[in-house]
Structure formats: C-alpha cells, structure tokens
Design a protein around this motif. Sequence first.
Motif, PDB file in Angstrom:
ATOM      1  N   ASN A  21      -9.332   0.843 -13.321  1.00 26.82           N
ATOM      2  CA  ASN A  21      -9.155   2.157 -12.676  1.00 26.82           C
ATOM      3  C   ASN A  21      -9.559   3.273 -13.635  1.00 26.82           C
ATOM      4  OD1 ASN A  21      -8.061   0.864 -10.462  1.00 26.82           O
ATOM      5  ND2 ASN A  21      -5.932   1.393 -10.932  1.00 26.82           N
ATOM      6  N   ARG A  22      -9.059   3.154 -14.885  1.00 22.58           N
ATOM      7  CA  ARG A  22      -9.328   4.193 -15.893  1.00 22.58           C
ATOM      8  C   ARG A  22     -10.832   4.299 -16.178  1.00 22.58           C
ATOM      9  NH1 ARG A  22      -5.677   2.704 -19.199  1.00 22.58           N
ATOM     10  NH2 ARG A  22      -4.129   4.222 -18.513  1.00 22.58           N
ATOM     11  N   ASP A  23     -11.495   3.145 -16.286  1.00 16.10           N
ATOM     12  CA  ASP A  23     -12.942   3.130 -16.533  1.00 16.10           C
ATOM     13  C   ASP A  23     -13.673   3.857 -15.409  1.00 16.10           C
ATOM     14  OD1 ASP A  23     -12.514   1.757 -18.828  1.00 16.10           O
ATOM     15  OD2 ASP A  23     -13.137  -0.198 -18.055  1.00 16.10           O
ATOM     16  N   LEU A  24     -13.250   3.570 -14.158  1.00 14.73           N
ATOM     17  CA  LEU A  24     -13.883   4.207 -12.997  1.00 14.73           C
ATOM     18  C   LEU A  24     -13.692   5.725 -13.040  1.00 14.73           C
ATOM     19  CD1 LEU A  24     -13.839   2.984  -9.372  1.00 14.73           C
ATOM     20  CD2 LEU A  24     -13.067   5.293  -9.789  1.00 14.73           C
ATOM     21  N   PHE A  25     -12.450   6.167 -13.323  1.00 12.07           N
ATOM     22  CA  PHE A  25     -12.168   7.608 -13.380  1.00 12.07           C
ATOM     23  C   PHE A  25     -12.990   8.267 -14.498  1.00 12.07           C
ATOM     24  CE2 PHE A  25      -7.798   6.404 -11.586  1.00 12.07           C
ATOM     25  CZ  PHE A  25      -8.099   6.856 -10.308  1.00 12.07           C
ATOM     26  N   SER A 100      -5.784   0.955  -7.075  1.00 12.34           N
ATOM     27  CA  SER A 100      -7.131   0.434  -6.878  1.00 12.34           C
ATOM     28  C   SER A 100      -7.434   0.309  -5.377  1.00 12.34           C
ATOM     29  CB  SER A 100      -7.218  -0.920  -7.597  1.00 12.34           C
ATOM     30  OG  SER A 100      -8.329  -1.623  -7.183  1.00 12.34           O
ATOM     31  N   ASP A 101      -6.467  -0.176  -4.603  1.00 11.35           N
ATOM     32  CA  ASP A 101      -6.642  -0.289  -3.145  1.00 11.35           C
ATOM     33  C   ASP A 101      -6.762   1.089  -2.495  1.00 11.35           C
ATOM     34  OD1 ASP A 101      -6.428  -2.996  -3.485  1.00 11.35           O
ATOM     35  OD2 ASP A 101      -4.381  -3.161  -2.713  1.00 11.35           O
ATOM     36  N   ALA A 102      -5.912   2.021  -2.945  1.00 13.83           N
ATOM     37  CA  ALA A 102      -5.913   3.372  -2.361  1.00 13.83           C
ATOM     38  C   ALA A 102      -7.254   4.066  -2.601  1.00 13.83           C
ATOM     39  CB  ALA A 102      -4.774   4.202  -2.945  1.00 13.83           C
TER      40      ALA A 102
END
Lengths: 218, 116
Positions: A21-25, A100-102
């Motif tokens: 999640n952090r990598d994506l953000f 991650s789902d949200a």
Amino acid sequence: MSVITIERKVLEKNDEIAKANRDLFRQRGIYVLNMVSSPGAGKTSLLERTLAHLHGRLPVAVIEGDVQTDFDAQRVAKFGIPVVQIVTNGGCHLDAKLISDALQSLELTGVKVVVIENVGNLVCPANYDLGEEIKVVVASTTEGDDKPLKYPTMFRNAGVLIVNKIDLLPHLPSNIETLKKNALSINPKLQVFETSCTTDAGIAEWCEWLEKMCAKKP
Amino acid sequence: MHELSIAQSILDIIVSNVPEDQLHYVRTVSLKVGKSSGIVPESLEFCFMAITAETNLCQARLNIEKIPFVIHCHTCGLEQENEVGSALCASCGSVDTTILSGTEMQFSEIELDEVA
C-alpha cells in the motif's frame, strides 16, 4: 520432539500488504494519514473542518472505517471528494488488506492526500500498519489528561497528536498542559496541535502543517 | 479485542510452516510479546484456544515470553526498565531515549511431538 524455528513478526503478513500500500501511495506522490482516537474524540468533525479548510487548495480522498453504518462517509461525501466506507461488522480495527481492497474503489487521480479514519479505538489500531505515512492520534479534552498514559502504544506509534475540543477547556477539570506532558513522556517526537471544530481554533495551523508535508512529496 | 485477529495470524503462520498431516503433533507455539506491545497475553492464549478447539491444532498451546520494556538514556547513559512504557529517563528526566525492547510481537518457534 522436533522444533521449527520461525523468527518473524506475528503480523508480518499485514506488514507486507501495508508495504505494498505504502509503495503504491509513494509512487503516486500521495501523503497518507491514519487517523486514530477513542470513539467520540471528534475525528470525523476534525476531518470535516480540515476538508472545508483545504477545499480548492489540496485534493483529498478519504477512507472511512466504522464498525457499522456509512454515516461518516455520507458526511465526508458532501465535500464532493472521493470517499469509500469500510464497514468492519464488529471488527475493532482496520488492517492493511481492508485498505488494499478499499483502494480498488477509490479514485486517486489527482489526489495528494488520503485520510484513513480508523475505527474509534485507542488499543487495537495501534498494532496494524495500514501503509500510512503517519498516524495522527486525536485526544479530546473531555477524555481527561491521563489518556496517553493509559494507552501508551497508540501514542508511541503516532507522529502527530491533535488535542481536540479545546473550546471546552474552561468547563473541564482536565489540564491541557498535563495531557501534552503525558503524551510527550511516552513519545517526545510527537508534533502537537490544539483544535476546536466548533470555533475552528487551530484548524489553520494543522492544515498548514499538512500542506507543508504534502509539498515535500515528489 | 484484536487478540482474536492476532491469534488468527499465529494460526496462519503455523499452517503455512507445518505440513498438514503433522498439525496434530503441534504442542507448543512460542512467541515473544513486549510488555508495552498492546497485547494481553492471557487474552491471546484464550483466543488461540478458542479458534483451535475441535481442529487438528487443539493440543497446541501458546508459550508467551513477556519481554520487559527497556529504554536507553542518551543523556545519562542509563539502561532501565519501566512498567508503563514511558520514554522518560527515571534518573535524569531526559526524553532523549531509545527503546531497546518491550514493543515486539515476535513468533519464535513451533514444537511438535512424536512426528511420525
């Protein structure tokens, strides 16, 4: 008797998803707050005042977490921003997989800040990394000034403390200096803000800090 | 009551590390839990028993080593334990301290009995 040695964190799986999640953000240059407090400290009101103040200045998206109802998402949606509600159905905290789902149903184009409003609970959310940049703990003056000493894990894991409902201080026996001193004895690195969602005191300072943090992102 | 979801994480780690036909030999699952980790060991043991009852892990028990909360003071150099999770040095009052232990939630080993 045989022994299998497994030296790893119990919540390693959660932490792996949180990292993704952090990598994506980070790839998208989005600054992410994980807002935590006990129930009724004023997280949603604070979020509303923050959204009102940042309107037209900083594009925000919100992930709401509640045990039941989408009331908070409805309140936030009035600001015309992307919002998704997670209903935990009894679960006492959000975890990285729920975030991650949200994210599958949250429009992030152009968004600079994601605020995750966690389930109102000062215990369980402390252990779960969601992939946020920073945890913001909200403590209201009505809860008493000893709160940080009662819930040290949460205050230790946070980077920001917002003392909310300061307009009520004249009517309360609690002392804001004691509250701050207690919080800083658990975590000396806490950045502290004092706010009131009724008078808007401190909202500008808090938002200015948030804008500054976002400006540091690529 | 996040001990229940932590018990589930422990269960997942066991299941992914022990072959299915050996799960009923699991007797002891050892963990290191910091005294200021926000986990109540007794609740965790209870939750683990509840979710493993009537499964092939029903004989498995948690062995939780409680790790003291210890800080090191950079001002006076004192290494000290405290029960309240405070970053404040009890000797000189400095908050320039580093946490050495007491916040962990670590899996360490699984003991199996009489593997066929």
